[in-house]
Design a protein around this motif. Structure first.
Motif, short mmCIF file in Angstrom:
data_model
loop_
_atom_site.label_atom_id
_atom_site.label_comp_id
_atom_site.label_asym_id
_atom_site.label_seq_id
_atom_site.Cartn_x
_atom_site.Cartn_y
_atom_site.Cartn_z
N THR A 68 0.82 -1.21 0.00
CA THR A 68 0.00 0.00 0.00
C THR A 68 0.85 1.26 0.00
OG1 THR A 68 -0.11 0.07 2.40
CG2 THR A 68 -1.85 -1.14 1.27
N MET A 69 0.24 2.31 -0.44
CA MET A 69 0.81 3.65 -0.34
C MET A 69 -0.30 4.54 0.19
SD MET A 69 2.65 6.14 -3.13
CE MET A 69 1.20 6.42 -4.11
N VAL A 70 -0.04 5.20 1.32
CA VAL A 70 -1.04 6.09 1.92
C VAL A 70 -1.13 7.35 1.07
CG1 VAL A 70 -1.65 7.44 3.95
CG2 VAL A 70 -0.64 5.17 4.22
N LEU A 71 -2.34 7.70 0.67
CA LEU A 71 -2.59 8.89 -0.12
C LEU A 71 -3.05 10.07 0.73
CD1 LEU A 71 -4.48 7.20 -3.09
CD2 LEU A 71 -2.05 7.80 -2.97
N ALA A 72 -3.78 9.77 1.80
CA ALA A 72 -4.29 10.83 2.67
C ALA A 72 -4.68 10.23 4.02
CB ALA A 72 -5.51 11.49 2.04
N THR A 73 -4.65 11.05 5.03
CA THR A 73 -5.11 10.65 6.36
C THR A 73 -5.97 11.80 6.89
OG1 THR A 73 -3.09 9.40 6.76
CG2 THR A 73 -4.39 9.98 8.69
N ARG A 74 -7.11 11.45 7.45
CA ARG A 74 -8.02 12.46 8.00
C ARG A 74 -8.44 12.04 9.40
NH1 ARG A 74 -6.47 14.60 4.10
NH2 ARG A 74 -7.59 15.53 2.38
N PRO A 75 -8.55 13.01 10.32
CA PRO A 75 -9.11 12.68 11.63
C PRO A 75 -10.62 12.49 11.51
CG PRO A 75 -8.74 15.03 11.45
CD PRO A 75 -8.20 14.42 10.19
N PHE A 76 -11.18 11.79 12.46
CA PHE A 76 -12.64 11.65 12.51
C PHE A 76 -13.23 12.84 13.25
CE2 PHE A 76 -11.90 7.51 10.99
CZ PHE A 76 -13.11 6.90 10.70
N VAL A 77 -14.45 13.17 12.89
CA VAL A 77 -15.22 14.22 13.55
C VAL A 77 -16.62 13.69 13.84
CG1 VAL A 77 -13.95 16.13 12.48
CG2 VAL A 77 -16.00 15.20 11.34
N ALA A 78 -17.33 14.41 14.68
CA ALA A 78 -18.73 14.08 14.96
C ALA A 78 -19.62 15.04 14.17
CB ALA A 78 -19.02 14.18 16.44
#
Length: 175
Positions: free
Chosen positions: A51-61
């Protein structure tokens, strides 16, 4: 994909969705039914794939603006325990992450609305059918819904491209 297709017009691109989300696509890559896939699964679920990570995002409510917790600046998973939830179908990467996080605190969620497209989740939240814990993909200024960061245990959604190693052996002298 458009830029890739223009640069490599002879590469056959087929875009497909899976009713079991990233979990289904990962299984398809492992079994050779797909050469590559874009996946939203945690690293632990990507065993056997390169794999290659393209993006990372935090979770929100996401909450309806009139929700009892809407006036808080941030929320914890414990704050949301016992709520009714809107989420994607089982097997979708964001759902896998959220389900595991709530199970880890001993508060499995009650999902009342399940959708196959994460982009529709806010519509159900705005309608007051539940709350959601999703990757921070929304920049909504609609006064009928609020977006709150999650405090405490950090949850992150990882978006990756994956393939099986055996399908694409490294070639010396090539990029």
């Amino acid at each position: 994909l458009g830029a890739f297709h223009r640069r490599y017009p002879m590469v056959d691109i087929r875009v497909t969705v899976s009713v079991s989300g990233s979990t289904g696509h990962a299984d398809d890559v492992r079994h050779g039914r797909l050469d590559m896939a874009l996946l939203g699964l945690p690293a632990a679920d990507l065993v056997g794939l390169h794999t290659m990570v393209l993006a990372t995002r935090p979770f929100v409510a996401l909450l309806p603006a009139r929700h009892r917790l809407a006036d808080r600046d941030e929320l914890t998973l414990e704050d949301l325990a016992g709520e009714q939830f809107v989420d994607t179908l089982r097997g979708f990467g964001n759902r896998v992450v959220a389900d595991r996080a709530f199970e880890a605190i001993g508060a499995p969620r009650r999902i009342v609305v399940e959708v196959s497209d994460i982009a529709t989740v806010p519509e159900y939240v705005r309608a007051g059918l539940g709350v959601a814990v999703v990757p921070a993909l929304y920049q909504d200024t609609d006064p009928t819904m609020v977006i709150r960061p999650l405090a405490g245990t950090p949850l992150h959604w990882q978006f990756s491209i994956a393939h099986r190693a055996a399908r694409f052996p490294a070639r010396e002298g090539r990029d």
